[in-house]
Design a protein around this motif. Structure first.
Motif, short mmCIF file in Angstrom:
data_model
loop_
_atom_site.label_atom_id
_atom_site.label_comp_id
_atom_site.label_asym_id
_atom_site.label_seq_id
_atom_site.Cartn_x
_atom_site.Cartn_y
_atom_site.Cartn_z
N ASN A 1 -10.37 -4.87 -4.51
CA ASN A 1 -9.41 -3.91 -5.07
C ASN A 1 -8.67 -3.26 -3.90
O ASN A 1 -9.03 -3.45 -2.74
CB ASN A 1 -10.11 -2.83 -5.93
CG ASN A 1 -11.28 -2.22 -5.20
OD1 ASN A 1 -11.13 -1.71 -4.11
ND2 ASN A 1 -12.46 -2.31 -5.78
N MET A 2 -7.64 -2.49 -4.22
CA MET A 2 -6.82 -1.88 -3.17
C MET A 2 -7.63 -0.90 -2.33
O MET A 2 -7.48 -0.82 -1.11
CB MET A 2 -5.60 -1.22 -3.80
CG MET A 2 -4.70 -0.49 -2.84
SD MET A 2 -5.24 1.23 -2.56
CE MET A 2 -3.86 1.86 -1.63
N PRO B 1 -8.74 7.22 2.88
CA PRO B 1 -9.17 6.29 3.93
C PRO B 1 -8.50 6.58 5.27
O PRO B 1 -9.12 6.46 6.33
CB PRO B 1 -8.74 4.91 3.39
CG PRO B 1 -8.72 5.10 1.90
CD PRO B 1 -8.23 6.51 1.69
N TRP B 2 -7.23 7.01 5.20
CA TRP B 2 -6.49 7.31 6.44
C TRP B 2 -6.92 8.65 7.04
O TRP B 2 -7.04 8.78 8.26
CB TRP B 2 -4.99 7.33 6.17
CG TRP B 2 -4.47 6.08 5.53
CD1 TRP B 2 -3.91 5.96 4.29
CD2 TRP B 2 -4.45 4.75 6.09
NE1 TRP B 2 -3.55 4.66 4.04
CE2 TRP B 2 -3.87 3.89 5.14
CE3 TRP B 2 -4.88 4.21 7.31
CZ2 TRP B 2 -3.70 2.53 5.35
CZ3 TRP B 2 -4.71 2.85 7.54
CH2 TRP B 2 -4.14 2.04 6.57
N THR C 1 -7.95 -1.02 1.61
CA THR C 1 -7.33 0.03 2.43
C THR C 1 -8.35 0.62 3.40
O THR C 1 -8.03 0.88 4.57
CB THR C 1 -6.70 1.11 1.53
OG1 THR C 1 -5.78 0.47 0.64
CG2 THR C 1 -5.95 2.17 2.34
N TYR C 2 -9.58 0.82 2.93
CA TYR C 2 -10.63 1.27 3.87
C TYR C 2 -10.79 0.26 5.01
O TYR C 2 -10.96 0.63 6.18
CB TYR C 2 -11.96 1.48 3.13
CG TYR C 2 -12.16 2.92 2.68
CD1 TYR C 2 -12.35 3.94 3.62
CD2 TYR C 2 -12.16 3.26 1.34
CE1 TYR C 2 -12.52 5.26 3.22
CE2 TYR C 2 -12.33 4.57 0.92
CZ TYR C 2 -12.51 5.57 1.88
OH TYR C 2 -12.67 6.88 1.48
N ARG C 3 -10.70 -1.02 4.66
CA ARG C 3 -10.88 -2.04 5.69
C ARG C 3 -9.74 -1.97 6.72
O ARG C 3 -9.97 -2.02 7.93
CB ARG C 3 -10.92 -3.42 5.02
CG ARG C 3 -11.55 -4.49 5.87
CD ARG C 3 -11.75 -5.77 5.06
NE ARG C 3 -12.67 -5.61 3.94
CZ ARG C 3 -12.75 -6.45 2.90
NH1 ARG C 3 -11.97 -7.51 2.85
NH2 ARG C 3 -13.60 -6.24 1.95
N PHE C 4 -8.52 -1.84 6.23
CA PHE C 4 -7.38 -1.76 7.17
C PHE C 4 -7.38 -0.43 7.93
O PHE C 4 -6.98 -0.39 9.10
CB PHE C 4 -6.05 -1.99 6.45
CG PHE C 4 -5.76 -3.46 6.27
CD1 PHE C 4 -5.34 -4.22 7.36
CD2 PHE C 4 -5.97 -4.09 5.06
CE1 PHE C 4 -5.10 -5.58 7.23
CE2 PHE C 4 -5.74 -5.45 4.92
CZ PHE C 4 -5.31 -6.20 6.00
N ALA C 5 -7.83 0.63 7.28
CA ALA C 5 -7.89 1.92 8.00
C ALA C 5 -8.87 1.82 9.16
O ALA C 5 -8.60 2.31 10.27
CB ALA C 5 -8.29 3.04 7.03
N ALA C 6 -10.00 1.18 8.92
CA ALA C 6 -10.99 1.03 10.00
C ALA C 6 -10.42 0.17 11.12
O ALA C 6 -10.58 0.49 12.31
CB ALA C 6 -12.27 0.40 9.44
N THR C 7 -9.72 -0.89 10.76
CA THR C 7 -9.19 -1.81 11.77
C THR C 7 -8.07 -1.16 12.58
O THR C 7 -8.07 -1.21 13.82
CB THR C 7 -8.65 -3.09 11.07
OG1 THR C 7 -9.70 -3.66 10.30
CG2 THR C 7 -8.15 -4.10 12.08
N LEU C 8 -7.12 -0.56 11.87
CA LEU C 8 -5.98 0.03 12.58
C LEU C 8 -6.41 1.21 13.44
O LEU C 8 -5.93 1.37 14.57
CB LEU C 8 -4.92 0.49 11.57
CG LEU C 8 -4.15 -0.65 10.88
CD1 LEU C 8 -3.38 -0.13 9.67
CD2 LEU C 8 -3.19 -1.30 11.87
N SER C 9 -7.31 2.03 12.92
CA SER C 9 -7.66 3.25 13.64
C SER C 9 -8.51 2.98 14.88
O SER C 9 -8.69 3.88 15.70
CB SER C 9 -8.38 4.23 12.71
OG SER C 9 -9.61 3.67 12.29
#
Ligand SMILES: Cc1ncc(COP(=O)(O)O)c(C=O)c1O
Length: 398
Positions: free
Chosen positions: A85-86, A120-121, A90-98
């Motif tokens: 799900n989104m 998440p952000w 989004t948690y996954r991308f927040a962890a990666t980007l941050s």
């Protein structure tokens, strides 16, 4: 031509006598989606990467699904990251980007957004020591003025996360202008398209989205999420992953084994959307663009009927009146809690949602969150005038 009677006949669940005005929380699925999922299981599935045909079938389902989602949003198949799900993605991308954010870096979030494009952000920024800056909603219209991003975005901005449409007010912000301001400062743009995707044509390049998040269960598919990313952005990102799982994009962003049969259902949902206008011709992308434009016109015409009907009821307070919005009504009825209104409507076989609907910051800004927020009646392409009239009639009997 968009023929709502023909469209409705594709959905077996709509025959149960309920008016499904809860599409913003999840849509019904057409027979073709149900069949695609069942057929995938019937044919036999294996895990991907094996030496036998059932494994090849699963691999083909994944590839077809990526191509379909890319067509739906104007992305590239190699940028389509699939997941449950989104919110999870989004948690996954927040962890990666941050992982590369530093103290003093900034991100810009909006109070219009669903909490899945906020928390998440916020949490990732807190871990990195980055600062969160907020774009505010102009009330009561419910607009998210794009101009404010001129002063919110600066040379330390790493990310701007913004919704393509509010899931309660329906507001469609000027994402293209916001993205242009973000990109000028070198920031990435993450667009939450979960609510928007069902309601009109999507072109993530025109929006300026580096990331475009969507969820198939909001557009008549199964419970599968996707974040479509510009492949050149994806190439530079290194998520946490197993040593043994694929290193290539987009696979390295996907954890565990995919729900292959459901992914076949996602492709069928995209095909279904492409055929909403049965006179549409051309490539699937072209048919999607014209079918979704036809669906949007149908929804907005019906929405006018709903808005006019609600405006004629003195006891009803509606929230939001943005210039560009989806066919999503959010309202309260004097003397009744939103839950009581939803229960009354359920007794009349009308499905609506009540509560903050995870528009956490927005319902607080509206000053209604602690009192149960409001009632949401959202239209999608399979709703008709009878659904709207039944809602208005039932409200009069409160
Ligand atoms: C605008 C918006 N963003 C995000 C989400 C979360 O999506 P998911 O359920 O796929 O995590 C929703 C779900 O209602 C939504 O409406």
């Amino acid at each position: 031509m968009f023929d709502v009677a023909r469209v409705r006949s594709a959905y077996p669940a709509l025959a149960d006598g309920y008016a499904y005005l809860d599409g913003a929380a999840g849509t019904q699925v057409p027979t073709t989606v149900i069949d695609a999922i069942a057929d995938a299981y019937r044919a036999g599935l294996g895990n991907v990467g094996g030496a036998f045909p059932a494994s090849d079938r699963s691999g083909a389902i994944v590839a077809d699904c990526r191509a379909a989602v890319a067509d739906l949003v104007g992305g590239r198949p190699e940028g389509v990251v699939l997941g449950p799900n989104m919110t999870t993605l989004t948690y996954r991308f927040a962890a990666t980007l941050s992982a590369t954010w530093e103290p003093g870096d900034e991100i810009v979030l909006s109070r219009l957004d669903h909490d899945a494009d906020v928390r998440p952000w916020v949490q990732a920024a807190a871990r990195a020591g980055a600062t969160v800056r907020w774009a505010e909603v102009d009330l009561p219209a419910g607009e998210l003025p794009a101009e404010q991003y001129g002063s919110l975005v600066g040379e330390r901005t790493r990310l701007v996360a913004v919704s393509a449409a509010s899931n309660v007010l329906g507001t469609r912000p000027d994402v293209a202008t916001i993205s242009a301001l973000a990109h000028r400062a070198g920031a990435l743009v993450f667009v939450d398209g979960v609510h928007a995707t069902a309601h009109g044509p999507v072109d993530m390049a025109a929006l300026g989205a580096d990331f475009y998040a969507t969820s198939a269960y909001k557009w008549c598919g199964p419970h599968v999420g996707a974040v479509v990313v510009d492949p050149s952005v994806l190439t530079d990102l290194l998520p946490d992953k197993l040593a043994s799982s694929p290193d290539e994009i987009p696979d390295r962003f996907e954890t565990g084994t995919a729900p292959f049969a459901d992914l076949a259902g996602v492709t069928a949902a995209v095909e279904h959307l492409a055929g909403l206008d049965d006179t549409a011709t051309g490539t699937r992308r072209e048919r999607l663009l014209s079918s979704m434009a036809a669906a949007e016109a149908h929804e907005l015409a019906l929405f006018q009927r709903l808005v006019d009907g609600l405006a004629a009821m003195p006891a009803v307070t509606t929230y939001g009146a943005a210039q560009r919005r989806t066919a999503t009504a959010y309202f309260t009825v004097a003397g009744h809690t939103p839950r009581a209104v939803a229960e009354h409507l359920a007794a009349h076989r009308i499905n609506v949602w009540n509560g903050h609907n995870y528009a956490w910051e927005l319902t607080a800004a509206l000053g209604i969150r602690d009192a149960g927020s409001a009632v949401r009646a959202g239209l999608v392409h399979y709703n008709d005038a009878q659904d709207v009239d039944r809602l208005l009639e039932a409200l009069k009997q409160l």
